[in-house]
Design an enzyme around this catalytic site. Structure first.
Site, short mmCIF file in Angstrom:
data_model
loop_
_atom_site.label_atom_id
_atom_site.label_comp_id
_atom_site.label_asym_id
_atom_site.label_seq_id
_atom_site.Cartn_x
_atom_site.Cartn_y
_atom_site.Cartn_z
N PRO A 9 -8.26 -5.31 11.93
CG PRO A 9 -9.55 -4.24 10.00
CD PRO A 9 -8.30 -4.08 10.94
CG ASN A 10 -11.67 -9.77 10.16
OD1 ASN A 10 -12.76 -10.00 10.66
ND2 ASN A 10 -11.46 -9.19 9.00
NE ARG A 17 -9.05 -13.60 10.14
CZ ARG A 17 -8.09 -12.95 9.66
NH1 ARG A 17 -7.44 -12.02 10.62
NH2 ARG A 17 -8.18 -12.32 8.59
CE1 TYR A 22 -3.99 -15.05 9.16
CE2 TYR A 22 -6.16 -15.80 9.09
CZ TYR A 22 -4.86 -14.80 8.42
OH TYR A 22 -5.20 -13.88 7.34
CG ASN A 73 -1.19 -8.06 11.91
OD1 ASN A 73 -1.55 -7.82 10.78
ND2 ASN A 73 -1.42 -9.49 12.23
CB ALA A 76 -7.83 -7.21 5.14
CD GLU A 97 3.92 -4.90 6.34
OE1 GLU A 97 4.78 -4.25 5.76
OE2 GLU A 97 3.07 -5.60 5.64
CG HIS A 99 1.58 -9.17 7.90
ND1 HIS A 99 0.32 -8.56 8.06
CD2 HIS A 99 2.42 -8.36 7.24
CE1 HIS A 99 0.49 -7.43 7.56
NE2 HIS A 99 1.71 -7.21 7.10
NE ARG A 106 -2.93 -16.26 3.41
CZ ARG A 106 -3.64 -15.69 4.17
NH1 ARG A 106 -2.87 -14.90 5.36
NH2 ARG A 106 -5.06 -15.47 4.27
C1 DQA Z 1 -2.51 -10.78 8.40
C2 DQA Z 1 -2.69 -11.20 6.85
C3 DQA Z 1 -3.64 -10.31 6.12
O1 DQA Z 1 -3.73 -10.56 4.80
C4 DQA Z 1 -4.97 -10.73 6.77
O2 DQA Z 1 -5.95 -9.69 6.16
C5 DQA Z 1 -5.17 -10.67 8.26
C6 DQA Z 1 -4.04 -11.08 9.04
C7 DQA Z 1 -1.63 -11.75 9.16
O3 DQA Z 1 -1.30 -11.39 10.36
O4 DQA Z 1 -1.11 -12.67 8.70
O5 DQA Z 1 -6.32 -10.20 8.90
O6 DQA Z 1 -2.31 -9.49 8.56
#
Ligand code: DQA
Length: 149
Positions: A9-10, A17, A22, A73, A76, A97, A99, A106
């Site tokens: 998501p996102n 964003r 990011y 990835n 959230a 995994e 990110h 954070r």
């Molecule tokens: C993320 C970190 C997550 O906490 C966040 O919700 C994301 C992006 C990252 O790539 O840093 O959507 O996965």
């Protein structure tokens, strides 16, 4: 070696964003960079992004026979999706995994990001390197397969 790259998501909004967290690289550009490095390493990649948990699970199921390795990835969903964790366990394909941000460091009100429910079912994690997290994961799997990096 076939590598499935799954973004949750996102992540479709990368580039616009929260660029201070990011970066300004779009998802398309990210995929381009991953594709280029993968081809140098002799890997074949397929990309998938969805804002829907079930679709992420479906792609893991549907690509399980094709994929030798997975970069995931989950956005959230990382922090609470036991369903994605179960899917990774169910298919048994080694997953890394990844990110973009350093989820362990954070802000104070973002402690939930330190929890990853998929961490233990992944063979490695790469965080906080932006697109470099994905490239490092590709290189990890290449090395693992005996390819010179
Ligand atoms: C993320 C970190 C997550 O906490 C966040 O919700 C994301 C992006 C990252 O790539 O840093 O959507 O996965």
């Amino acid at each position: 070696m076939n590598v499935l790259v799954v973004n949750g998501p996102n992540l479709n909004l990368l580039g616009e964003r929260e660029p201070e967290i990011y970066g300004r690289t779009t998802l398309r550009e990210l995929e381009h960079e991953v594709e280029a490095r993968a081809s140098e390493l002799g890997q074949h990649v397929r990309f998938f992004q969805s804002n829907h948990e079930g679709e992420l699970i479906d792609v893991l199921h549907n690509q399980r026979a094709w994929a030798d390795a997975i970069l995931i990835n989950p956005g959230a969903l990382t922090h609470y999706s036991y369903a994605i964790r179960d899917a990774l366990l169910a298919i048994g394909v080694p997953a890394a995994e990844v990110h973009l941000s350093n989820i362990d460091e954070r802000g104070e009100r973002e402690e939930f990001r330190r929890i990853s429910v998929i961490r233990e079912v992944c063979v490695e994690r790469f965080i906080g390197l932006g697109v470099g997290s994905y490239l490092a994961a590709l290189e990890y799997f290449a090395r693992d397969a005996g390819i010179e990096v």
